[in-house]
Design an enzyme around this catalytic site. Structure first.
Site: not given
Ligand SMILES: [Zn+2]
Length: 259
Positions: A10, A24, A79, A142
């Site tokens: 992002h 995030e 992420h 993640e």
């Molecule tokens: Zn993400």
């Protein structure tokens, strides 16, 4: 020279997941920059390129095109999860992948899990753009759930982000066979080498940063060179020694000094 491509998820107009006062895009950038800095501090024989080093907008295609044209050896996309859950998981492409993709992911997964106390959600596969369109081994991590209070509280701690980054750095270094810098990573930046002396008749060392993973017993008066300053393991603290073994940092059992 191993070429490492770090991709903080992002950025810019795309904040990614947002919850608990966290964004995030901010966390992924912090973890990626820390990972870069640890790799450059502790290892040699590599060069690092990042999809972004600040809060800028990058499309998924820009990221993979950039890594492909640079000729990266390893693509790591970082992420934070969302959607109600807890813990760490990582992904490789769910189509056909190289053997290196599998081993690189295995090493990254193991090293991150050594450093964090996130629940282990396992090694997964998915059809994500960055995994499918990158022409080198690619892994997407993640790191906790931004919308789960317990995970978010961990992600609010800069020291915890350091742990996540250290896991990434060590996993990447192992995958690419990077050499550890000699005398590096000793004592939080004072430039002096740290040592521990055993001050109890006998003491266990550990193969990994895990109190159950006992290695060999060392004896009173023995001195070891510290490779990594003390860090939290369970309810206590450990040093990593230059030999690769780990030892308690409890001042009941060891004396730490620099010179
Ligand atoms: Zn993400």
């Amino acid at each position: 020279m191993a070429k490492i491509y770090l991709d903080p998820g992002h950025g810019g107009t795309d904040p990614g997941a947002v919850a608990n006062g966290l964004q995030e895009k901010v966390l992924t950038l912090k973890i990626a920059l820390k990972t870069r800095d640890i790799l450059n501090r502790d290892y040699e024989g590599h060069t690092i390129r990042m999809s972004r080093t600040s809060d800028t907008t990058r499309s998924l295609a820009q990221r993979t095109n950039d890594a492909n044209s640079w000729g990266a050896d390893y693509f790591i996309s970082i992420h934070i999860n969302a959607g109600g859950g807890t813990g760490y998981e990582d992904y490789i492409y769910n189509g056909s992948v190289s053997n290196n993709t599998i081993t690189y992911r295995d090493k990254l997964h193991a090293e991150v899990m050594k450093q964090v106390d996130f629940r282990n959600r396992g090694k997964k596969r998915a059809n994500f753009h960055v995994l499918r369109q990158s022409s080198m081994p690619a892994v997407l991590t993640e790191n906790g759930f931004i919308d789960t209070t317990a995970d978010a509280n961990k992600l609010k701690s800069d020291a915890y982000l350091d742990r996540i980054a250290l896991g990434h750095a060590n996993g990447i270094a192992q995958a690419l066979g990077l050499k550890k810098k000699s005398g590096g990573g000793n004592n939080g930046g004072s430039g002096k080498q740290g040592y521990v002396e055993v001050i109890t008749p006998s003491l266990w060392t550990y193969n990994t940063a895990n109190w159950d993973d006992k290695a060999v017993i060392v004896n009173e008066g023995e001195v070891f060179t510290v490779a990594r300053d003390k860090f939290k393991v369970g309810n206590g603290y450990m040093y990593q020694l230059k030999s690769g073994l780990y030892i308690t940092a409890s001042t009941q059992y060891v004396r730490y000094y620099t010179r």
